[in-house]
Motif scaffolding. Structure first.
Motif, mmCIF file in Angstrom:
data_model
loop_
_atom_site.group_PDB
_atom_site.id
_atom_site.type_symbol
_atom_site.label_atom_id
_atom_site.label_comp_id
_atom_site.label_asym_id
_atom_site.label_seq_id
_atom_site.Cartn_x
_atom_site.Cartn_y
_atom_site.Cartn_z
ATOM 1 N N CYS A 370 56.897 37.015 43.301
ATOM 2 C CA CYS A 370 56.686 37.088 41.852
ATOM 3 C C CYS A 370 57.853 37.847 41.226
ATOM 4 O O CYS A 370 58.222 38.925 41.676
ATOM 5 C CB CYS A 370 55.376 37.804 41.571
ATOM 6 N N ILE A 371 58.430 37.259 40.183
ATOM 7 C CA ILE A 371 59.556 37.915 39.518
ATOM 8 C C ILE A 371 59.110 38.610 38.233
ATOM 9 O O ILE A 371 59.928 39.069 37.440
ATOM 10 C CB ILE A 371 60.679 36.901 39.210
ATOM 11 N N ARG A 372 57.804 38.664 38.038
ATOM 12 C CA ARG A 372 57.208 39.303 36.869
ATOM 13 C C ARG A 372 57.820 38.801 35.568
ATOM 14 O O ARG A 372 58.163 39.585 34.679
ATOM 15 C CB ARG A 372 57.329 40.819 36.983
ATOM 16 N N CYS A 373 57.934 37.485 35.482
ATOM 17 C CA CYS A 373 58.519 36.902 34.280
ATOM 18 C C CYS A 373 57.520 36.849 33.133
ATOM 19 O O CYS A 373 57.905 36.698 31.984
ATOM 20 C CB CYS A 373 59.009 35.494 34.589
ATOM 21 N N GLY A 374 56.223 36.923 33.481
ATOM 22 C CA GLY A 374 55.222 36.941 32.423
ATOM 23 C C GLY A 374 54.830 35.570 31.894
ATOM 24 O O GLY A 374 54.012 35.464 30.984
ATOM 25 N N GLU A 375 55.372 34.505 32.485
ATOM 26 C CA GLU A 375 55.005 33.158 32.033
ATOM 27 C C GLU A 375 53.501 32.930 32.177
ATOM 28 O O GLU A 375 52.871 32.325 31.319
ATOM 29 C CB GLU A 375 55.752 32.104 32.860
ATOM 30 N N CYS A 376 52.950 33.406 33.279
ATOM 31 C CA CYS A 376 51.530 33.180 33.551
ATOM 32 C C CYS A 376 50.667 33.840 32.487
ATOM 33 O O CYS A 376 49.670 33.275 32.034
ATOM 34 C CB CYS A 376 51.163 33.697 34.935
ATOM 35 N N PHE A 387 49.609 37.983 36.763
ATOM 36 C CA PHE A 387 50.448 38.550 37.826
ATOM 37 C C PHE A 387 49.863 39.855 38.347
ATOM 38 O O PHE A 387 49.981 40.162 39.527
ATOM 39 C CB PHE A 387 51.905 38.722 37.367
ATOM 40 N N CYS A 419 53.929 28.858 36.849
ATOM 41 C CA CYS A 419 54.628 29.883 37.627
ATOM 42 C C CYS A 419 55.922 29.333 38.243
ATOM 43 O O CYS A 419 55.882 28.401 39.038
ATOM 44 C CB CYS A 419 53.714 30.409 38.724
ATOM 45 N N PRO A 420 57.079 29.901 37.894
ATOM 46 C CA PRO A 420 58.340 29.399 38.454
ATOM 47 C C PRO A 420 58.475 29.700 39.946
ATOM 48 O O PRO A 420 59.288 29.076 40.621
ATOM 49 C CB PRO A 420 59.402 30.137 37.640
ATOM 50 N N SER A 421 57.687 30.639 40.449
ATOM 51 C CA SER A 421 57.762 30.966 41.873
ATOM 52 C C SER A 421 56.761 30.166 42.703
ATOM 53 O O SER A 421 56.607 30.409 43.891
ATOM 54 C CB SER A 421 57.521 32.459 42.084
ATOM 55 N N ILE A 423 53.581 30.191 43.005
ATOM 56 C CA ILE A 423 52.562 30.961 43.715
ATOM 57 C C ILE A 423 51.204 30.296 43.467
ATOM 58 O O ILE A 423 50.857 30.035 42.315
ATOM 59 C CB ILE A 423 52.537 32.421 43.218
ATOM 60 N N LEU A 425 48.365 30.918 42.566
ATOM 61 C CA LEU A 425 47.661 32.096 42.035
ATOM 62 C C LEU A 425 46.148 31.973 42.138
ATOM 63 O O LEU A 425 45.461 32.912 42.541
ATOM 64 C CB LEU A 425 48.083 32.312 40.579
HETATM 65 S S1 SF4 Z 1 54.549 33.211 36.349
HETATM 66 FE FE1 SF4 Z 1 54.664 33.569 38.551
HETATM 67 S S2 SF4 Z 1 56.593 34.674 38.814
HETATM 68 FE FE2 SF4 Z 1 56.112 34.777 36.629
HETATM 69 S S3 SF4 Z 1 54.985 36.715 36.421
HETATM 70 FE FE3 SF4 Z 1 53.465 35.103 36.722
HETATM 71 S S4 SF4 Z 1 53.096 35.115 38.934
HETATM 72 FE FE4 SF4 Z 1 55.002 36.220 38.614
#
Ligand code: SF4
Ligand code: SF4
Ligand code: SF4
Lengths: 557, 187
Positions: A370-376, A387, A419-421, A423, A425
């Motif tokens: 997780c890059i903590r981008c906040g998209e989620c 996240f 989520c760009p990673s 995951i 979730l």
């Molecule tokens: S969208 Fe994915 S990568 Fe970005 S904060 Fe949420 S869990 Fe982390």
């Protein structure tokens, strides 16, 4: 009836491809009765209904075969007439791949109903109507299968401001509510009217996403004669069909974390449930079938009216699954769950059987940190911080996950979608939720055990006191007599009561011994050496256990 | 038959009422630390820790007279929670007190049971029902799996049956995530 209605926005959401066209080209078809119906007893939230039939019984269509277990439960019925061939454990339409108790029925082909009598709810008390609906097996058909009778209660205030009817059907591929509204709008509205009366609701808002023009037209026509009932067209955005999201869009009410919509005078039902209530009350027909969308990797996607208990394999056989099919999903691509096999039956929760292939649903790219981008968090319609939930679920810090309102997550999958990673979730949330539930159950059991243990200590204490009191009384009454008796008895440590008990145990033991000797195997001579060794080992173990039990047994003489 | 059911039902009601009453009346306002420790212990009441029940063990821990790793049913997780609560170090479960086993419940073979009531006296949570010379049954929901009823049975008819997983008790597994290959693959 058209009226200007102010719409509100819910937070987040995504716009996946709808994929709804293929299955709406043709009207609803009736899926024929299969060779065998496998009807699970547990089909709704709450207790598992108790079976009312056994192998060999003849049943009619609509006959109750499972009786609701307590109030949070809903009855189950035979979906056609025939013979019960077994009540046994069968594979469930559940990701676990575990079996549960099912009633297997061989249809007789006559499809013969029980006597159907409409229920006169206007001359019944609300409790009677609710009990009737429980026994008719009516549950929420939007997917949550919560027993409807529990929701049809206006509560303490005795009335409801707004009844929201959910025809949004936001999940890709699924069109069962769409075709229901197109073809059975009038009956559905009659069902809504019954619910409105039961709930004493002021106004009724039917929310439908704007990608279903035919359904909107049909429903608008059907509600035209009804007072304070309106069809509201809502913008298409997933998950507009989530209960809290639809309530937000239609009424502007934001139900806070951990609260229920009824606290704010709003209750939400699915259109399919409204239709089921109409059938149960106006036609006297318990819930025995539902509309199921078959879509995805099939040549002929379509909606079918399917009897509960029909194996999914029979259903997709009607639609020509393509050869590269590798999985079945119950529900849609966002929230659906994978089935363990295609033999599992269609149940009340089956709104869609989505046929999958590696091309249609390619394996997800590898999960990255997780890059903590906040998209989620931007996409989450429940206004959560996915996240953070992910972090705590992954680290198994469940208490923290709960503090971040894990249980408000509706598992819509928006967060994982953006989520760009890549995951998964929701998998983490499901894992965390089931761990928390299991722990709560354990805790409850432990608390109950503690109470029972303390009560036992208390009871033992009381018995001891009572015995002492009795003894004291006895002694006072006839001290000399007791002394004389004591003198004449060798072992004054046991009371006559205990002696009698020990004698009884000894006698029973003797009987058991005799019984065992009678049942001893006769042909022990021609055994192999291994067998004899095994017998010897078992005998040794028995002897050992007898030794262990000695201190608890009465002395031999 | 009906009268038997009525008697049982009446018994259940009376017992239930007594239970409720006792829970309120005899609640001991004890040491809050003991209560907290006791809340973590699994209440199996098996005595494997070397104390005659969970509460006495909790008291011993609170007084610093016992280690926190003596309760096999609580297992690793129980030890971790106790360590958190008391600020002590996490230890491995002490082998001399037993090993962590999956939860099981006792089961009486009713063909062999002679109705001696010895198991009833052994059960710490009154989970066995039956009268003298009648066969006994274990109420699986209330059985804590302490195994205390096994040794007293003179005919050895009680066995421990592990609880099978069902659709209701099934849990979602921890997601297995694919490990990203370190070397770049040629696309
Ligand atoms: S969208 Fe994915 S990568 Fe970005 S904060 Fe949420 S869990 Fe982390
Ligand atoms: S799955 Fe849960 S956390 Fe993720 S977006 Fe939906 S509601 Fe939010
Ligand atoms: S070992 Fe048994 S009696 Fe001791 S604390 Fe653990 S469960 Fe309770």
């Amino acid at each position: 009836m058209s009226m200007l209605h102010r719409l509100f926005n819910f937070h987040g959401g995504v716009k996946p491809a709808y994929n709804k066209e293929a299955s709406t080209q043709q009207p609803i078809a009736v899926s024929p009765a299969p060779t065998f119906l496998v009807i699970p007893l547990h089909q709704s939230i709450g207790g598992t209904p108790r079976p009312l039939v056994q192998a060999g019984d003849k049943v009619l269509k609509g006959q109750r075969i499972g009786e609701a277990d307590g109030n949070v439960s809903s009855a189950v019925h035979a979906s056609t007439s025939g013979t019960v061939t077994a009540v046994e454990m069968r594979l469930m339409p559940h990701t676990s791949g575990l079996p549960a108790l099912c009633v297997v029925i061989e249809p007789d082909g006559r499809d013969e109903w029980i006597t159907r009598t409409p229920f006169d709810y206007r001359n019944a008390t609300p409790t009677q109507t609710r009990d009737y609906l429980r026994d008719a097996g009516v549950v929420g058909l939007g997917g949550a299968v919560f027993p409807s009778h529990l929701k049809l209660n206006p509560g303490k205030s005795g009335k409801l401001d707004t009844l929201v009817i959910n025809g949004a059907e936001c999940e890709p591929f699924i069109t069962c509510d769409d075709v229901l509204m197109r073809e059975r709008a009038e009956a559905t509205v009659k069902g809504i009217a019954i619910m409105r009366e039961m709930l004493a609701a002021g106004r009724v808002l039917v929310g439908i996403e704007d990608n279903k023009p035919e359904a909107i037209a049909a429903m608008e026509k059907a509600v035209a004669g009804e007072k304070d009932m309106a069809v509201i067209v809502v913008p298409t955005r997933y998950p507009a069909g989530g209960a809290k999201q639809l309530i937000r869009v239609l009424t502007g009410i934001e139900v806070p974390h951990g609260k229920r919509s009824t606290d704010y005078g709003v209750q939400c039902f699915n259109v399919g449930t409204a239709y089921a209530i109409y059938e149960a009350i106006a036609l006297g027909q318990p819930l025995v079938s539902r509309i199921v969308t078959v879509a995805g990797n099939v040549e002929k996607a379509r909606n079918y009216e399917v009897l509960f208990g029909t194996p999914m394999a029979d259903l997709i056989a009607l639609c020509d699954a393509k050869p590269d099919t590798d999985r079945l999903i119950m529900g849609g691509p966002m929230m659906g769950v994978r089935m363990p096999a295609d033999s599992v039956p269609v149940v009340k929760a089956t709104n869609c059987v989505l046929v999958g292939s590696p091309i249609l649903f390619p394996p997800p790219p590898p999960e990255m940190p997780c890059i903590r981008c906040g998209e989620c968090a931007k996409a989450c319609p429940a206004d959560l911080q996915p996240f953070e939930l992910y972090w705590f679920s992954r680290a198994k810090i469940f208490g923290k996950a709960q503090e971040y309102n894990l249980f408000d997550c509706i598992e819509c999958g928006c967060c994982a979608y953006v989520c760009p990673s890549h995951i998964p979730l929701v998998d983490y949330y499901r894992f965390a939720k089931s761990e928390i539930w299991a722990r709560e159950k354990e805790k409850e059991a432990a608390d109950e055990a503690r109470v029972r243990y303390e009560f036992r200590l208390f009871r033992e204490e009381r018995e001891k006191e009572e015995k002492a009191a009795r003894l004291a009384a006895k002694t006072a009454a006839g001290r000399e007599k007791a002394a004389a008796a004591l003198a004449s008895v060798d072992q004054p440590t046991t009371t006559p009561e205990e002696d009698a008990k020990k004698a009884l145990i000894a006698a029973a033991l003797e009987r058991a011994k005799a019984q065992k000797a009678d049942a001893a195997p006769q042909n022990t001579e021609q055994l192999t050496s291994e067998q004899q060794a095994e017998i010897a080992a078992i005998e040794a173990r028995r002897a050992e256990i007898r030794e262990m039990a000695k201190p608890h047994l009465p002395p031999d003489n | 038959m009906i009268s038997a059911i009525l008697v049982m039902a009446l018994g259940a009601i009376v017992l239930g009422a007594a239970l409720g009453y006792a829970a309120v009346k005899f609640r001991v306002e004890g040491d809050p630390l003991v209560e907290k420790i006791d809340a973590i212990l699994p209440q199996t009441q098996c005595g494997q820790c070397g104390f005659p029940g969970c509460k006495p063990y909790a008291e011993a821990i609170a007084k610093g007279e016992a280690e926190i790793n003596q309760c096999p049913p609580g297992g690793e997780e129980g030890i971790r929670k106790l360590a958190d609560l008391l600020g002590r170090e996490v230890k491995e479960l002490s082998a001399e007190h037993g090993i962590e086993k999956p939860k099981a419940v006792a089961f009486i073979d009713e063909q062999i049971c002679i109705g001696c009531t010895l198991c009833i006296q052994a059960c710490p949570v009154d989970a066995i029902i039956g009268a003298a010379k009648q066969m006994h049954t274990i109420v699986a929901d209330q059985c804590t799996g302490c195994e205390l009823c096994l040794p007293p049975c003179p005919v050895n008819c009680i066995s421990m049956e592990p609880l099978p997983e069902s659709v209701e008790t099934w849990k979602w597994k921890y997601p297995v995530f694919a490990i990203k290959p370190a070397t770049k693959e040629v696309a």
